[in-house]
Design an enzyme around this catalytic site. Sequence first.
Site, PDB file in Angstrom:
ATOM      1  N   GLU A  56       0.722  -1.234   0.023  1.00 13.42           N
ATOM      2  CA  GLU A  56       0.072  -0.100  -0.018  1.00 13.42           C
ATOM      3  C   GLU A  56       0.932   1.097  -0.065  1.00 13.42           C
ATOM      4  O   GLU A  56       0.161   2.247   0.280  1.00 13.42           O
ATOM      5  CB  GLU A  56      -1.147  -0.129   1.300  1.00 13.42           C
ATOM      6  CG  GLU A  56      -2.249  -1.012   0.884  1.00 13.42           C
ATOM      7  CD  GLU A  56      -3.076  -0.923   2.106  1.00 13.42           C
ATOM      8  OE1 GLU A  56      -2.861  -0.231   3.293  1.00 13.42           O
ATOM      9  OE2 GLU A  56      -4.283  -1.568   2.008  1.00 13.42           O
ATOM     10  N   ALA A  70     -10.414 -18.527  10.018  1.00 11.92           N
ATOM     11  CA  ALA A  70     -10.754 -19.581  11.117  1.00 11.92           C
ATOM     12  C   ALA A  70      -9.848 -21.029  11.035  1.00 11.92           C
ATOM     13  O   ALA A  70     -10.013 -22.067  11.802  1.00 11.92           O
ATOM     14  CB  ALA A  70     -12.229 -19.719  10.912  1.00 11.92           C
ATOM     15  N   ASP A 103      -3.449  -7.998   9.428  1.00  9.81           N
ATOM     16  CA  ASP A 103      -2.480  -6.963   9.782  1.00  9.81           C
ATOM     17  C   ASP A 103      -1.940  -7.452  11.204  1.00  9.81           C
ATOM     18  O   ASP A 103      -0.801  -7.421  11.626  1.00  9.81           O
ATOM     19  CB  ASP A 103      -2.953  -5.591   9.663  1.00  9.81           C
ATOM     20  CG  ASP A 103      -3.464  -5.278   8.258  1.00  9.81           C
ATOM     21  OD1 ASP A 103      -3.175  -6.106   7.389  1.00  9.81           O
ATOM     22  OD2 ASP A 103      -4.272  -4.602   8.283  1.00  9.81           O
TER      23      ASP A 103
END
Length: 286
Positions: free
Chosen positions: A136, A204, A234
């Site tokens: 990013e 999960a 993150d």
Amino acid sequence: MTVYNLGSINIDHVYRVPHLPAPGETLSAQAYAQGLGGKGANQSVAAARAGARAVHIGAIGPNSDWVLDQLRAYGVDLSGVSLLSEPTGHAIINVDPGAENAIVIYPGANRAVTPAMVQAALDGAGPGDTLLIQNETSAQTEAAAIAAARGLCVIYSAAPFDIAAVRAVLPHTGLMVMNEIEAEQTRAALGALPQMDCLITKGAQGAEWISAGTEPLFVPAFRVDPVDTTGAGDTFIGTLAAALDLGLDRVSAMRRAAAASALQVTRPGAAQAIASAAEVDAFMAG
Ligand code: RIB
């Protein structure tokens, strides 16, 4: 040692929606909140809250003092953050009742980071330190090359996925972290996962660390009721980097990262939802 992090800093605009919008659909949000986010900032907060010395490298624009105040309050060292004339990056985040999200980012100042800024921020870095990077910001490739030449361990999170960025950064990377979709995209583009340490997070379903020539290491996820999954990956990466930096073995570090990200998804928001080390300790003990 130190966890350096070349990463995005975003202002997250979070909308609670009845479902993620379909193409052409106009939706009315049920709630709105603004908070600190950005994959990079979230990772730095996670690393700092996990007890590492976390130095953020990045950029913000004018009128964003509260963003820096929050990062500082979480214990992040901002000596590598530049104030630029471009606007601070932001994200539009829709979250549905199942805690799933859809995110649009406007990079702003995040894409104005220069190799010179990174070089200056890494001036005191050396072997034993870590550099985190994601997709990013600008200057990832240069940052990875500078860090690898200085003997740092480079941990690269291939998000948002961009195969050109992956190809450029990989030669300097020690550990590549992907979610299952990014791992599939990598396999599709390269024919296989790269012959290096790869960590695949599976929500999960847990997380798997794959190293050439050894059995994969698997850690299951903790079972929780999520309210917002924004920033969970993150949190995993920042916590993992901190745990490895603090001397934990790989399985213990993955377990701690899994606990931190499980706790994080039980709270709304991104950076603000990241638990302290004491909260993670209590959660793991329970
Ligand atoms: O990974 C979650 C983050 O992605 C959000 O905080 C948003 O800012 C985007 O960068």
